[in-house]
Motif scaffolding. Sequence first.
Motif, PDB file in Angstrom:
ATOM      1  N   ILE A 106      33.727 -80.562  22.823  1.00 55.00           N
ATOM      2  CA  ILE A 106      34.913 -81.416  22.986  1.00 55.00           C
ATOM      3  C   ILE A 106      36.005 -81.002  22.003  1.00 55.00           C
ATOM      4  CG2 ILE A 106      35.749 -83.782  22.632  1.00 55.00           C
ATOM      5  CD1 ILE A 106      32.977 -84.658  23.878  1.00 55.00           C
ATOM      6  N   ALA A 107      35.611 -80.717  20.762  1.00 58.52           N
ATOM      7  CA  ALA A 107      36.603 -80.287  19.765  1.00 58.52           C
ATOM      8  C   ALA A 107      37.223 -78.947  20.148  1.00 58.52           C
ATOM      9  CB  ALA A 107      35.950 -80.203  18.385  1.00 58.52           C
ATOM     10  N   ASP A 108      36.427 -78.087  20.769  1.00 61.87           N
ATOM     11  CA  ASP A 108      36.932 -76.767  21.165  1.00 61.87           C
ATOM     12  C   ASP A 108      38.055 -76.856  22.197  1.00 61.87           C
ATOM     13  OD1 ASP A 108      35.329 -75.400  19.432  1.00 61.87           O
ATOM     14  OD2 ASP A 108      33.789 -74.867  20.909  1.00 61.87           O
ATOM     15  N   THR A 109      38.115 -77.963  22.933  1.00 61.86           N
ATOM     16  CA  THR A 109      39.199 -78.131  23.912  1.00 61.86           C
ATOM     17  C   THR A 109      40.508 -78.533  23.238  1.00 61.86           C
ATOM     18  OG1 THR A 109      38.858 -80.514  24.272  1.00 61.86           O
ATOM     19  CG2 THR A 109      37.515 -79.008  25.600  1.00 61.86           C
ATOM     20  N   GLY A 110      40.428 -78.892  21.939  1.00 63.07           N
ATOM     21  CA  GLY A 110      41.635 -79.328  21.231  1.00 63.07           C
ATOM     22  C   GLY A 110      41.898 -80.817  21.336  1.00 63.07           C
ATOM     23  N   ALA A 111      40.966 -81.542  21.965  1.00 65.79           N
ATOM     24  CA  ALA A 111      41.178 -82.981  22.171  1.00 65.79           C
ATOM     25  C   ALA A 111      40.937 -83.809  20.918  1.00 65.79           C
ATOM     26  CB  ALA A 111      40.270 -83.484  23.298  1.00 65.79           C
ATOM     27  N   ALA A 112      40.255 -83.219  19.948  1.00 66.46           N
ATOM     28  CA  ALA A 112      39.876 -83.994  18.765  1.00 66.46           C
ATOM     29  C   ALA A 112      39.548 -83.060  17.613  1.00 66.46           C
ATOM     30  CB  ALA A 112      38.657 -84.861  19.088  1.00 66.46           C
ATOM     31  N   ALA A 113      39.596 -83.605  16.387  1.00 71.10           N
ATOM     32  CA  ALA A 113      39.200 -82.837  15.208  1.00 71.10           C
ATOM     33  C   ALA A 113      37.742 -83.139  14.892  1.00 71.10           C
ATOM     34  CB  ALA A 113      40.078 -83.202  14.016  1.00 71.10           C
TER      35      ALA A 113
END
Lengths: 365, 365
Positions: free
Chosen positions: B152-159
């Motif tokens: 999920i983080a890899d999509t840029g949606a979250a840190a």
Amino acid sequence: MTTAIRAAGWRGVIEAYSDLIGLPAGCRPVTLYEGGTPLVPAPGLAKAAGLDVDVRLKLEALNPTGSFKDRGMTVAVSAAIHSGAKLIVCASTGNTAASAAAFAARAGIACAVVVPEGKVALGKMAQARAYGARIVIIHGNFDQALTAVRAIADTGAAALVNSVNPWRIQGQMTAAFEIVDELGSAPDWLVLPVGNAGNITAYWKGFREYDAHLGQAGTQTRPGLPRMAGFQASGAAPIVRGQAVPNPETVATAIRIGNPASWRQAVDAATDSNGFIDEVTDEEILAAYSLLASTEGVFAEPASCASVAGMLKMARQGRLRPGDRVVLVLTGNGLKDPETAVSVSAGGAVECEADVASVSRAMGL
Amino acid sequence: MTTAIRAAGWRGVIEAYSDLIGLPAGCRPVTLYEGGTPLVPAPGLAKAAGLDVDVRLKLEALNPTGSFKDRGMTVAVSAAIHSGAKLIVCASTGNTAASAAAFAARAGIACAVVVPEGKVALGKMAQARAYGARIVIIHGNFDQALTAVRAIADTGAAALVNSVNPWRIQGQMTAAFEIVDELGSAPDWLVLPVGNAGNITAYWKGFREYDAHLGQAGTQTRPGLPRMAGFQASGAAPIVRGQAVPNPETVATAIRIGNPASWRQAVDAATDSNGFIDEVTDEEILAAYSLLASTEGVFAEPASCASVAGMLKMARQGRLRPGDRVVLVLTGNGLKDPETAVSVSAGGAVECEADVASVSRAMGL
């Protein structure tokens, strides 16, 4: 001024403030390096109060057993050992029991704690058990527990470490010293919960004695004194009502006390400081509890949140002025009462499968 | 050497060690004044080990959310905010979730935590809820949770703020700095639990970098390096076994991890320091848990007690020599897991009437 170093060199309140605590020469500290707790800014609470005030939180949960009680307990247990005691006893709504049990364990002597049935938070019972104390649960309330242990201590069979023991107050005073050391002077207001009233007694004594001490030292401006604002829970507000409450009831179990041992001293602290003692409802306490955790990232036990609810009430009543420096004492760790958190918290939990798409959906992405 | 002042002037690890942490200029610290935790002597444990060794306990439970995770979280969340993140995510066995939720709340941004079903200690769930995080409970284990949040983080949606985020390690290193500041040099042994292996990675990096830093400064003797001793729970000991454990099981829920993210770094730390990674059984962990609380007055969560059990095992195996200075890292507060305390503690509770004679009898007087 004491420059108390915690990360490198902090050795607890007795070493930091020995001259003001006044234990007898040769009394060896029983210490867990208690005290030296942070005083963190709370801009979110100031905003919630709708005022340009400087709010700070004294995080007493970061004492070794998770409450302010450790400050007085290190001194009381050290003095008891010095006097040859073989058994430590106390009455408690939970925090005193945890602290007494820990310091007795560290000193290597026995401890028995007397608690009222039904209303001691889970974490506090877990602590007292882990530290190896003998736990006596009475069919009665805190005030009856205190009566019993006072009578037992009077026979000489045990050392009593409730806040009626003056050494407890000598240790608890150090929180006032630390606040002055941190701010450079006393705050305008010191806001704290009131249960058995030992803590408001200790803070007021501490601010007065530190002011006199630094004044005598003559090397700097005197720090002055704060106004004291004490808050009881509405269901356990004997001082506000002017009469003992036979069956105190509140979600704030740590201040569920109907006949405070230090009643007179609490009234004196409020009066002499041009402050007051008021009440907050359980609803106000729980709202403050959620607000504190979700805006400041600080998880305190319900009783501690009487300080937060009290500050918000003071703001509503126009007692605070722009620029006031207000210190809220947060007496104990929210972890001591996990059941309250689970029952009142807004933060929700959802279940899902372990794959990325399911987790992503569960996060609302 | 940093003279970190906690009671008066301590402002958290970023301020204390900014030059070594290396956050970008202009990055504003999100802090709860974490770190600066006590390093207390444990003579009772040395006695239990039957050796003349100098045992100290690093009380990481006295961080704001009750575990060492706060050291890295202040740095990771500060960096995330600086980068414009609007959502913080992590996988967690509980402590990381509590810490991430607290610092996100303090920063005023959203937080979602992913935890394995069934085995997260009560107090940690209570914390995450109180701080207002969105809690996602997956039908799977920690390793699957981490896989999901990384994707999920890899999509840029979250840190992502797990310890695979290098800022977490930069913050966690500060515990090593503090130990050196306190002792004046590195201890002979640093003993700690190993779960996802971020902490052993951070300590070893911290000791090496502080040694180099103080050496460069040239104003004093270099502190040297400790030998690192990491302990996994026998039911979750992939590094000891040399292969991932598909279904890790242990009472030490904080280290119930079958495929550590920092596996290689943990092995390097053990090898390069002339140390080792070994295992302790749940029985040894629970025995150490009771011993620690009842002899030292320190209540740590079960996973932390892998350090204590590990030190006792080292003593039995002849790994410790007289005069050795041994630091045991106690990673989290016993209050996070009250149910374990109530289920294993020897300390008994008895009920009685509230009168003095009944209480006296119940105390065994």
